[in-house]
Design a protein around this motif. Structure first.
Motif, PDB file in Angstrom:
ATOM      1  N   TYR A  23      29.137  30.098  22.108  1.00  0.00           N
ATOM      2  CA  TYR A  23      29.174  30.162  20.597  1.00  0.00           C
ATOM      3  C   TYR A  23      30.851  29.876  20.297  1.00  0.00           C
ATOM      4  O   TYR A  23      31.682  30.670  20.945  1.00  0.00           O
ATOM      5  CB  TYR A  23      28.870  31.598  19.963  1.00  0.00           C
ATOM      6  CG  TYR A  23      27.494  32.052  19.973  1.00  0.00           C
ATOM      7  CD1 TYR A  23      26.311  31.361  19.255  1.00  0.00           C
ATOM      8  CD2 TYR A  23      27.157  32.735  21.188  1.00  0.00           C
ATOM      9  CE1 TYR A  23      25.120  31.518  19.433  1.00  0.00           C
ATOM     10  CE2 TYR A  23      25.885  33.028  21.371  1.00  0.00           C
ATOM     11  CZ  TYR A  23      24.907  32.423  20.540  1.00  0.00           C
ATOM     12  OH  TYR A  23      23.527  32.836  20.679  1.00  0.00           O
ATOM     13  N   HIS A  79      31.929  32.976  13.575  1.00  0.00           N
ATOM     14  CA  HIS A  79      31.431  31.906  14.126  1.00  0.00           C
ATOM     15  C   HIS A  79      32.101  30.658  13.353  1.00  0.00           C
ATOM     16  O   HIS A  79      32.110  30.718  12.260  1.00  0.00           O
ATOM     17  CB  HIS A  79      29.722  31.894  13.770  1.00  0.00           C
ATOM     18  CG  HIS A  79      29.101  32.675  14.732  1.00  0.00           C
ATOM     19  ND1 HIS A  79      28.987  32.516  16.077  1.00  0.00           N
ATOM     20  CD2 HIS A  79      28.702  33.944  14.389  1.00  0.00           C
ATOM     21  CE1 HIS A  79      28.260  33.620  16.521  1.00  0.00           C
ATOM     22  NE2 HIS A  79      28.095  34.497  15.657  1.00  0.00           N
ATOM     23  N   LEU A 108      30.720  27.452  12.941  1.00  0.00           N
ATOM     24  CA  LEU A 108      29.760  27.094  12.126  1.00  0.00           C
ATOM     25  C   LEU A 108      28.586  28.020  12.004  1.00  0.00           C
ATOM     26  O   LEU A 108      28.597  28.915  12.815  1.00  0.00           O
ATOM     27  CB  LEU A 108      29.273  25.741  12.822  1.00  0.00           C
ATOM     28  CG  LEU A 108      30.255  24.952  13.290  1.00  0.00           C
ATOM     29  CD1 LEU A 108      29.463  23.571  14.320  1.00  0.00           C
ATOM     30  CD2 LEU A 108      30.613  23.931  12.202  1.00  0.00           C
ATOM     31  N   ALA A 109      28.088  27.959  10.672  1.00  0.00           N
ATOM     32  CA  ALA A 109      26.985  28.864  10.426  1.00  0.00           C
ATOM     33  C   ALA A 109      25.790  28.469  11.350  1.00  0.00           C
ATOM     34  O   ALA A 109      25.571  27.465  11.874  1.00  0.00           O
ATOM     35  CB  ALA A 109      26.466  28.690   9.051  1.00  0.00           C
ATOM     36  N   LEU A 110      25.263  29.824  12.074  1.00  0.00           N
ATOM     37  CA  LEU A 110      24.136  29.663  12.967  1.00  0.00           C
ATOM     38  C   LEU A 110      22.919  29.235  12.360  1.00  0.00           C
ATOM     39  O   LEU A 110      22.625  29.897  11.032  1.00  0.00           O
ATOM     40  CB  LEU A 110      23.944  30.907  13.670  1.00  0.00           C
ATOM     41  CG  LEU A 110      25.233  31.293  14.321  1.00  0.00           C
ATOM     42  CD1 LEU A 110      24.877  32.604  15.227  1.00  0.00           C
ATOM     43  CD2 LEU A 110      25.697  30.511  15.530  1.00  0.00           C
ATOM     44  N   ASP A 111      22.297  28.394  12.585  1.00  0.00           N
ATOM     45  CA  ASP A 111      20.803  27.957  11.927  1.00  0.00           C
ATOM     46  C   ASP A 111      19.842  29.091  12.341  1.00  0.00           C
ATOM     47  O   ASP A 111      20.385  30.284  13.143  1.00  0.00           O
ATOM     48  CB  ASP A 111      20.305  26.815  12.250  1.00  0.00           C
ATOM     49  CG  ASP A 111      19.885  26.495  14.160  1.00  0.00           C
ATOM     50  OD1 ASP A 111      19.599  27.426  14.570  1.00  0.00           O
ATOM     51  OD2 ASP A 111      19.864  25.372  14.464  1.00  0.00           O
ATOM     52  N   THR A 112      18.459  29.258  11.992  1.00  0.00           N
ATOM     53  CA  THR A 112      17.649  30.339  12.306  1.00  0.00           C
ATOM     54  C   THR A 112      17.520  30.477  13.827  1.00  0.00           C
ATOM     55  O   THR A 112      17.555  31.769  14.098  1.00  0.00           O
ATOM     56  CB  THR A 112      16.350  29.951  11.558  1.00  0.00           C
ATOM     57  OG1 THR A 112      16.474  29.811  10.050  1.00  0.00           O
ATOM     58  CG2 THR A 112      15.341  31.139  11.639  1.00  0.00           C
ATOM     59  N   THR A 113      17.243  29.584  14.462  1.00  0.00           N
ATOM     60  CA  THR A 113      16.965  29.613  15.903  1.00  0.00           C
ATOM     61  C   THR A 113      18.204  30.037  16.700  1.00  0.00           C
ATOM     62  O   THR A 113      18.208  31.122  17.214  1.00  0.00           O
ATOM     63  CB  THR A 113      16.707  28.265  16.480  1.00  0.00           C
ATOM     64  OG1 THR A 113      15.535  27.723  15.902  1.00  0.00           O
ATOM     65  CG2 THR A 113      16.260  28.518  18.165  1.00  0.00           C
ATOM     66  N   GLN A 114      19.593  29.726  16.145  1.00  0.00           N
ATOM     67  CA  GLN A 114      20.605  30.121  16.873  1.00  0.00           C
ATOM     68  C   GLN A 114      20.999  31.670  16.565  1.00  0.00           C
ATOM     69  O   GLN A 114      21.302  32.506  17.347  1.00  0.00           O
ATOM     70  CB  GLN A 114      21.823  29.371  16.483  1.00  0.00           C
ATOM     71  CG  GLN A 114      21.915  28.112  16.915  1.00  0.00           C
ATOM     72  CD  GLN A 114      23.003  27.161  16.403  1.00  0.00           C
ATOM     73  OE1 GLN A 114      23.100  27.074  15.104  1.00  0.00           O
ATOM     74  NE2 GLN A 114      23.477  26.001  16.873  1.00  0.00           N
ATOM     75  N   SER A 115      20.632  32.093  15.135  1.00  0.00           N
ATOM     76  CA  SER A 115      20.990  33.252  14.695  1.00  0.00           C
ATOM     77  C   SER A 115      20.025  34.489  15.437  1.00  0.00           C
ATOM     78  O   SER A 115      20.290  35.325  15.943  1.00  0.00           O
ATOM     79  CB  SER A 115      20.645  33.328  13.197  1.00  0.00           C
ATOM     80  OG  SER A 115      20.844  34.647  12.634  1.00  0.00           O
ATOM     81  N   GLU A 116      18.557  33.880  15.750  1.00  0.00           N
ATOM     82  CA  GLU A 116      17.810  34.618  16.542  1.00  0.00           C
ATOM     83  C   GLU A 116      18.368  34.997  17.880  1.00  0.00           C
ATOM     84  O   GLU A 116      18.246  36.137  18.266  1.00  0.00           O
ATOM     85  CB  GLU A 116      16.403  34.156  16.485  1.00  0.00           C
ATOM     86  CG  GLU A 116      15.717  34.308  14.995  1.00  0.00           C
ATOM     87  CD  GLU A 116      14.575  33.640  15.072  1.00  0.00           C
ATOM     88  OE1 GLU A 116      13.894  32.479  16.025  1.00  0.00           O
ATOM     89  OE2 GLU A 116      13.707  33.637  13.982  1.00  0.00           O
TER      90      GLU A 116
END
Length: 108
Positions: A23, A43, A45-53
């Motif tokens: 990250y 972070h 860059l903002a994490l997308d849903t998959t990255q956030s999970e």
């Protein structure tokens, strides 16, 4: 170096040869007169849903990451990461942390 402001990388290593995720973080690192450092950031860059999970999963498994400054191929400092509700990350050096624990999880 008594202050670093820029981008760095957090790496979550399952073992010495397997990095599960990296990250990029925007970070400010300061070092006091006694040589103790503190770091805070978010972070890059903002994490997308998959990255956030994935992030949440790894943080729950173990909040220890390797910390790499720009130009480093692999993180050399082990840090414990604490995430505030607003997404701010606080990094604390974890010199006594040992990866000798065992973690088992089912991938089926």
């Amino acid at each position: 170096m008594d202050r670093f402001v820029g981008q760095a990388r957090l790496e979550w290593w399952a073992n010495q040869s397997t990095c599960l995720e990296m990250y990029d973080v925007d970070i400010t690192v300061t070092v006091d007169a006694a040589g103790k450092w503190r770091a805070a950031g978010r972070h890059a860059l903002a994490l997308d849903t998959t990255q956030s999970e994935g992030w949440d999963f790894l943080m729950e498994m173990d909040p220890h990451f390797s910390f790499a400054f720009p130009g480093e191929d692999r993180g050399g400092i082990t840090v414990r990461v604490v995430e505030a509700e607003d997404g701010t990350l606080t990094l604390m050096e974890a010199p006594d942390w040992s990866s000798s624990g065992n973690v088992t999880f089912d991938l089926t």
